[in-house]
Write an enzyme that holds these catalytic residues in place. Structure first.
Site, short mmCIF file in Angstrom:
data_model
loop_
_atom_site.label_atom_id
_atom_site.label_comp_id
_atom_site.label_asym_id
_atom_site.label_seq_id
_atom_site.Cartn_x
_atom_site.Cartn_y
_atom_site.Cartn_z
N GLU A 85 34.29 -21.75 -27.71
CA GLU A 85 33.63 -20.60 -26.97
C GLU A 85 32.18 -20.13 -27.52
O GLU A 85 32.09 -20.01 -28.94
CB GLU A 85 34.27 -19.14 -27.06
CG GLU A 85 33.82 -18.15 -26.30
CD GLU A 85 34.71 -16.86 -26.41
OE1 GLU A 85 36.21 -17.16 -26.33
OE2 GLU A 85 34.17 -15.58 -26.30
N LYS A 279 42.04 -10.09 -29.18
CA LYS A 279 41.53 -11.65 -28.68
C LYS A 279 40.49 -11.95 -29.52
O LYS A 279 40.16 -12.91 -29.82
CB LYS A 279 41.43 -11.52 -27.29
CG LYS A 279 41.01 -12.88 -26.53
CD LYS A 279 39.51 -13.24 -26.69
CE LYS A 279 39.44 -14.63 -26.06
NZ LYS A 279 38.26 -15.08 -26.26
N ASP A 295 48.74 -24.54 -37.15
CA ASP A 295 49.39 -24.33 -35.60
C ASP A 295 49.18 -23.10 -35.30
O ASP A 295 49.73 -22.03 -35.58
CB ASP A 295 51.04 -24.50 -35.92
CG ASP A 295 51.82 -24.67 -34.85
OD1 ASP A 295 51.25 -23.96 -33.75
OD2 ASP A 295 52.87 -24.98 -34.77
N HIS A 392 26.08 -12.63 -25.96
CA HIS A 392 26.89 -13.87 -25.38
C HIS A 392 26.10 -14.56 -24.40
O HIS A 392 26.22 -16.05 -24.53
CB HIS A 392 28.10 -12.91 -24.58
CG HIS A 392 29.08 -14.25 -24.06
ND1 HIS A 392 29.98 -14.75 -25.06
CD2 HIS A 392 29.22 -14.44 -22.94
CE1 HIS A 392 30.64 -15.55 -24.34
NE2 HIS A 392 30.50 -15.51 -23.11
C1 MEV Z 1 35.37 -12.42 -26.28
O1 MEV Z 1 35.78 -13.53 -26.66
C2 MEV Z 1 35.93 -11.44 -27.12
C3 MEV Z 1 35.55 -10.01 -27.00
O2 MEV Z 1 35.93 -9.59 -25.69
C4 MEV Z 1 36.44 -9.30 -28.04
C5 MEV Z 1 36.27 -7.65 -27.72
O3 MEV Z 1 36.08 -7.23 -26.71
O4 MEV Z 1 36.60 -7.01 -28.86
C6 MEV Z 1 34.16 -9.75 -27.25
#
Ligand code: MEV
Length: 437
Positions: A85, A279, A295, A392
């Site tokens: 990513e 995430k 793992d 991003h």
């Molecule tokens: C993207 O991979 C992860 C985010 O969505 C985490 C978050 O929203 O805190 C930017």
């Protein structure tokens, strides 16, 4: 219509490729070329990869990157990350730099206990089972002595074995719930071998136990397996600084601190946000887990179970502002190894561990927790200030240009152009088309 294949695993690699290419792809020659293109030119290295799993036909690359400038307990690390990513490594590096100037990360391993269970069915008097268990408990340790010997030399072994009665949930269902210390090994094989021996001992001892009737003697072992839920294999990582040191472009420090804390507070009470918040943490955690040959499925499963331990899914990070000090921390269960498994086999895993200065499993827990915390800080910082898309999409620009078939010189010109323009799918398409016309 394709037909099932017999004995696929026994085919040579070339035969496997022939079969998959001619039965499941539109251009078999291109498929073969592509698969071969990803073979390692060094036959020995390729053989190592071929033998990790079954039916290998090629390698699947992920970028292997470095996030520098992580100050952890006053020691400087460069953290290897394997992840696809865009913007994750840049975000980690930016957070590392931010905290480098504010005292760095502090960590603490809270516990290292791993868990395994023998699940079994006992039809009879549970108090008799408890008495039996108390009497024969030493035999579980004796019968596994040959398995535990070398682990004990390294300071590990079986910590405890507990009988758990779950017959209110499933009729006759009990467990041997066992704690293990596996030192620098993740320890899955060690734990599973011990558990299978416990199961065998349980059955034999029950069969011979004078206090049981014939039905009670006939214990049914359902399964013996480690648990990836390791709430006592826990590490904490923390950053803190005076609120007025939280300088961020265009926003007063106090307001910035409050916005960060508020975002974490939301992820603590609201599951939709908590899942995405966590995430983002796992972007950092998994990337280091992968780079160091651990793992990531086990870690993911255990981490998310931990995030739900109080009955609803919640944030793994916490933030507070107290006496004008901002503190931000994570507590996360991580059962990791720095010996065994892939650690001595995969050449890049070996290198990753070398770059990390050959950490013990506990040190790796600390580094991984820091990577997760840094990633979360970077994400929440962007979310409460500029929004996530700005950074991003900047990082994603090259992917977009590659997808659109831009040439090297077009890419160079457009990277320059987008230093001062907002990156979106549409704006990149438009700018490229303009350049090409
Ligand atoms: C993207 O991979 C992860 C985010 O969505 C985490 C978050 O929203 O805190 C930017």
């Amino acid at each position: 219509m394709n037909t099932p294949v017999e004995g696929f695993s026994k085919l040579s690699k070339a035969e496997k490729i022939d079969w998959i290419a001619s039965n499941f792809t539109n251009n078999p020659e291109r498929t073969k070329q592509l698969l071969q293109q990803y073979w390692n030119p060094d036959k020995e290295v390729q053989k190592v990869h071929d033998e990790f799993i079954e039916n290998t036909v090629s390698n699947y690359y992920l970028p292997f990157a470095i996030a520098p400038n992580f100050l952890i307990n006053d020691k400087l690390y460069a953290i290897p990350m394997a992840i696809e990513e865009s913007s994750v490594v840049a975000a980690a590096s930016k957070a590392a730099k931010f905290w480098l100037d504010r005292g760095g990360f502090k960590t603490e391993v809270i516990g290292t206990e791993k868990v395994g269970q023998v699940h079994f069915i006992f039809n009879g008097d549970s108090s008799k089972l408890q008495a039996f268990f108390t009497e024969i408990k030493p035999n579980f340790f004796k019968s596994t002595a040959s398995i535990t010997k070398s682990m004990e030399k390294r300071g590990g072994g079986i910590k405890d074995i507990e009988l758990r009665n779950l017959s209110d949930k499933i009729e006759g269902y009990y467990q041997l719930h066992c704690g293990f210390e596996t030192k620098d090994a993740m320890g899955a094989n060690f734990i599973n071998s011990c558990l299978e021996q416990f199961a065998a001992t349980l059955k034999t001892e029950a069969f011979e136990y004078a206090g049981f009737n014939s039905e009670e003697k006939d214990i049914e072992v359902v399964m013996s397996i480690l648990s990836n839920y390791v709430p006592n294999c826990l590490v904490k990582a923390e950053v803190s600084c005076p609120v007025n040191a939280l300088n961020e472009d265009g926003i007063p420090p106090k307001e910035f601190a409050q916005k960060l804390a508020r975002a974490v507070e939301i992820a603590k009470v609201e599951s939709y946000r908590a899942v995405t918040h966590n995430k983002g943490i796992m972007n950092g955690v998994d990337a280091v887990i992968l780079a160091t040959g651990n793992d990531f499925r086990a870690i993911e499963a255990g981490v998310h179970a931990y995030a739900s331990r109080n009955g609803s899914y919640s944030s793994l990070t916490h933030a507070k502002i107290e006496n004008d000090v901002f503190t931000f921390w994570i507590e996360v269960p991580l059962a990791l190894g720095t010996v065994g498994g892939l650690t001595s086999l995969h050449p890049l895993v070996k290198l990753a561990l070398e770059i990390l200065q050959q950490p013990s499993a506990e040190e790796l827990m600390e580094i991984v927790a820091v990577a997760g915390l840094a990633q979360n800080f970077a994400a929440v910082r962007s979310l409460v200030t500029t929004g996530i898309q700005k950074g991003h999409m900047k990082m994603h620009l090259l992917n977009l240009l590659n997808q659109m078939g831009a040439t090297e010189s077009e890419k160079q010109q457009l990277v320059q152009y987008f230093k001062t323009h907002a990156v979106t799918n549409a704006s990149v398409k438009e700018a490229l088309e303009k350049l090409q016309s």
